[in-house]
Scaffold this active site. Structure first.
Site, PDB file in Angstrom:
ATOM      1  N   PRO A   9       1.324  -1.579   0.043  1.00 34.15           N
ATOM      2  CA  PRO A   9      -0.056  -0.061   0.226  1.00 34.15           C
ATOM      3  C   PRO A   9       1.023   1.183  -0.125  1.00 34.15           C
ATOM      4  O   PRO A   9       1.436   0.770  -0.008  1.00 34.15           O
ATOM      5  CB  PRO A   9      -0.801  -0.090   1.364  1.00 34.15           C
ATOM      6  CG  PRO A   9      -0.206  -0.822   2.044  1.00 34.15           C
ATOM      7  CD  PRO A   9       0.403  -1.987   1.154  1.00 34.15           C
ATOM      8  N   ASN A  10       0.256   2.394  -0.792  1.00 34.59           N
ATOM      9  CA  ASN A  10       1.114   3.773  -0.959  1.00 34.59           C
ATOM     10  C   ASN A  10       2.409   3.633  -2.214  1.00 34.59           C
ATOM     11  O   ASN A  10       3.077   4.689  -1.644  1.00 34.59           O
ATOM     12  CB  ASN A  10       1.201   4.172   0.501  1.00 34.59           C
ATOM     13  CG  ASN A  10      -0.649   4.013   1.203  1.00 34.59           C
ATOM     14  OD1 ASN A  10      -1.064   4.433   0.849  1.00 34.59           O
ATOM     15  ND2 ASN A  10       0.085   3.995   3.066  1.00 34.59           N
ATOM     16  N   ARG A  17       5.498  10.835  -2.105  1.00 35.46           N
ATOM     17  CA  ARG A  17       5.168  10.546  -1.370  1.00 35.46           C
ATOM     18  C   ARG A  17       5.907  10.423  -0.301  1.00 35.46           C
ATOM     19  O   ARG A  17       7.455   9.927  -0.494  1.00 35.46           O
ATOM     20  CB  ARG A  17       4.473   9.044  -0.614  1.00 35.46           C
ATOM     21  CG  ARG A  17       4.503   8.187   0.817  1.00 35.46           C
ATOM     22  CD  ARG A  17       4.733   6.867   0.699  1.00 35.46           C
ATOM     23  NE  ARG A  17       4.187   6.222   1.457  1.00 35.46           N
ATOM     24  CZ  ARG A  17       4.237   5.204   2.586  1.00 35.46           C
ATOM     25  NH1 ARG A  17       4.396   4.205   0.787  1.00 35.46           N
ATOM     26  NH2 ARG A  17       3.483   4.939   3.165  1.00 35.46           N
ATOM     27  N   TYR A  22      11.696   8.619   0.724  1.00 31.19           N
ATOM     28  CA  TYR A  22      11.310   7.395   0.021  1.00 31.19           C
ATOM     29  C   TYR A  22      12.094   7.584  -1.312  1.00 31.19           C
ATOM     30  O   TYR A  22      12.231   7.224  -2.126  1.00 31.19           O
ATOM     31  CB  TYR A  22      10.023   7.624  -0.081  1.00 31.19           C
ATOM     32  CG  TYR A  22       9.005   6.724   1.593  1.00 31.19           C
ATOM     33  CD1 TYR A  22       9.954   5.445   1.745  1.00 31.19           C
ATOM     34  CD2 TYR A  22       8.103   7.081   1.600  1.00 31.19           C
ATOM     35  CE1 TYR A  22       9.180   4.465   3.440  1.00 31.19           C
ATOM     36  CE2 TYR A  22       7.646   6.730   2.573  1.00 31.19           C
ATOM     37  CZ  TYR A  22       8.334   5.401   3.589  1.00 31.19           C
ATOM     38  OH  TYR A  22       7.484   5.266   4.858  1.00 31.19           O
ATOM     39  N   ASN A  75       7.565  -5.666  -1.248  1.00 31.94           N
ATOM     40  CA  ASN A  75       7.246  -5.235   0.073  1.00 31.94           C
ATOM     41  C   ASN A  75       6.629  -4.708   0.370  1.00 31.94           C
ATOM     42  O   ASN A  75       5.412  -4.251   0.108  1.00 31.94           O
ATOM     43  CB  ASN A  75       8.079  -3.537  -0.663  1.00 31.94           C
ATOM     44  CG  ASN A  75       8.360  -2.249   0.094  1.00 31.94           C
ATOM     45  OD1 ASN A  75       7.588  -2.397   1.465  1.00 31.94           O
ATOM     46  ND2 ASN A  75       8.846  -1.890   0.042  1.00 31.94           N
ATOM     47  N   ALA A  78       3.031  -0.937   5.224  1.00 29.43           N
ATOM     48  CA  ALA A  78       2.911  -1.146   6.185  1.00 29.43           C
ATOM     49  C   ALA A  78       2.074  -2.556   6.290  1.00 29.43           C
ATOM     50  O   ALA A  78       2.155  -2.280   7.941  1.00 29.43           O
ATOM     51  CB  ALA A  78       1.421   0.278   6.145  1.00 29.43           C
ATOM     52  N   GLU A  99      12.142  -9.865   1.763  1.00 34.04           N
ATOM     53  CA  GLU A  99      11.020  -8.763   2.171  1.00 34.04           C
ATOM     54  C   GLU A  99      11.967  -7.134   2.221  1.00 34.04           C
ATOM     55  O   GLU A  99      13.759  -7.545   1.798  1.00 34.04           O
ATOM     56  CB  GLU A  99      11.014  -9.000   3.984  1.00 34.04           C
ATOM     57  CG  GLU A  99      10.735  -7.454   4.555  1.00 34.04           C
ATOM     58  CD  GLU A  99      10.448  -7.898   5.547  1.00 34.04           C
ATOM     59  OE1 GLU A  99      10.274  -9.264   6.221  1.00 34.04           O
ATOM     60  OE2 GLU A  99      10.474  -6.976   6.320  1.00 34.04           O
ATOM     61  N   HIS A 101      12.619  -3.114   1.760  1.00 34.84           N
ATOM     62  CA  HIS A 101      12.651  -1.782   2.196  1.00 34.84           C
ATOM     63  C   HIS A 101      13.021  -0.320   1.962  1.00 34.84           C
ATOM     64  O   HIS A 101      14.437  -0.928   1.821  1.00 34.84           O
ATOM     65  CB  HIS A 101      12.346  -1.711   3.851  1.00 34.84           C
ATOM     66  CG  HIS A 101      11.298  -2.180   4.621  1.00 34.84           C
ATOM     67  ND1 HIS A 101       9.805  -2.412   4.336  1.00 34.84           N
ATOM     68  CD2 HIS A 101      11.435  -4.068   5.093  1.00 34.84           C
ATOM     69  CE1 HIS A 101       9.316  -3.228   4.850  1.00 34.84           C
ATOM     70  NE2 HIS A 101      10.324  -3.915   5.711  1.00 34.84           N
ATOM     71  N   ARG A 108      13.630   4.050  12.625  1.00 39.07           N
ATOM     72  CA  ARG A 108      12.716   4.879  12.274  1.00 39.07           C
ATOM     73  C   ARG A 108      11.101   4.564  13.458  1.00 39.07           C
ATOM     74  O   ARG A 108      11.926   3.789  14.223  1.00 39.07           O
ATOM     75  CB  ARG A 108      11.375   4.542  11.149  1.00 39.07           C
ATOM     76  CG  ARG A 108      12.580   5.003  10.026  1.00 39.07           C
ATOM     77  CD  ARG A 108      11.087   4.794   8.722  1.00 39.07           C
ATOM     78  NE  ARG A 108      10.311   5.417   8.329  1.00 39.07           N
ATOM     79  CZ  ARG A 108       9.482   5.112   7.408  1.00 39.07           C
ATOM     80  NH1 ARG A 108       9.352   4.494   6.706  1.00 39.07           N
ATOM     81  NH2 ARG A 108       8.804   6.870   7.492  1.00 39.07           N
TER      82      ARG A 108
HETATM   83  C1  DQA Z   1       8.660   0.585   4.219  1.00 37.01           C
HETATM   84  C2  DQA Z   1       8.481   1.164   5.563  1.00 37.01           C
HETATM   85  C3  DQA Z   1       7.081   0.443   6.439  1.00 37.01           C
HETATM   86  O1  DQA Z   1       7.230   1.177   7.285  1.00 37.01           O
HETATM   87  C4  DQA Z   1       6.375   1.486   5.205  1.00 37.01           C
HETATM   88  O2  DQA Z   1       5.045   1.715   5.617  1.00 37.01           O
HETATM   89  C5  DQA Z   1       5.740   1.834   3.782  1.00 37.01           C
HETATM   90  C6  DQA Z   1       6.992   1.218   3.053  1.00 37.01           C
HETATM   91  C7  DQA Z   1       9.578   0.807   2.595  1.00 37.01           C
HETATM   92  O3  DQA Z   1       9.972   0.428   1.533  1.00 37.01           O
HETATM   93  O4  DQA Z   1      10.594   1.555   3.758  1.00 37.01           O
HETATM   94  O5  DQA Z   1       5.174   1.915   3.205  1.00 37.01           O
HETATM   95  O6  DQA Z   1       8.211  -0.278   3.855  1.00 37.01           O
END
Ligand code: DQA
Length: 155
Positions: A9-10, A17, A22, A75, A78, A99, A101, A108
């Site tokens: 998501p997002n 964003r 990011y 990825n 959230a 995984e 990120h 964080r």
């Molecule tokens: C994320 C880190 C997560 O905590 C966050 O909710 C994201 C992006 C990252 O790529 O750094 O949406 O996965």
């Protein structure tokens, strides 16, 4: 090697964003970079990419690729910190998972320090911005290569 790439998501808003966290590259930039990296590899690699803002959709996509994928790059965004459903889907298909990120989740907020996915992943790569994806693709190629061409047994 068929590799499923999942963006949670997002991540469709990357570029707009929180660029201070990011970066400025878009999701399309990341997918293009991965395609180029795959094409330049000496291994035949087929990538399928999906982004979804819906947990159930990600669960379905993972299940739908049980017979297609050799490995999964994800990825979970959230959902990393909340989703037993995505973890169970990944466990169910029993494929190597990496995984990813963009940010270093351990540097964080406290709530980002726990991942439901890490314990069932082959490895976790984070903190390198979009380069995290490239590193993850290389790591997956390495894993699949070892699986497909096991080291010769020494007698
Ligand atoms: C994320 C880190 C997560 O905590 C966050 O909710 C994201 C992006 C990252 O790529 O750094 O949406 O996965």
């Amino acid at each position: 090697m068929n590799i499923l790439v999942l963006h949670g998501p997002n991540l469709h808003l990357l570029g707009k964003r929180q660029p201070e966290i990011y970066g400025h590259e878009t999701l399309a930039d990341i997918n293009t970079m991965l395609d180029q990296h795959a094409a330049a590899s000496s291994h035949p690699i087929v990538l399928k990419m999906f982004q979804s803002n819906h947990e159930g959709e990600l669960v379905s996509i993972i299940g739908d690729h049980i017979d297609w994928a050799d490995g999964i790059l994800i990825n979970p965004a959230a959902y990393t910190h909340t989703s037993v459903g995505i973890r169970d889907a990944l466990s169910t298909v029993a494929l190597p998972v990496i995984e990813i990120h963009l940010s270093n989740i351990y540097a964080r907020e406290e709530f980002r320090h726990h991942s439901y996915i890490s314990a069932i992943a082959a490895g976790v790569i984070g903190g390198f911005g979009t380069h995290s994806y490239k590193l993850a693709l290389e790591a997956m190629i390495h894993i699949l290569q070892l699986k497909m061409e096991p080291l010769a047994e020494t007698s």
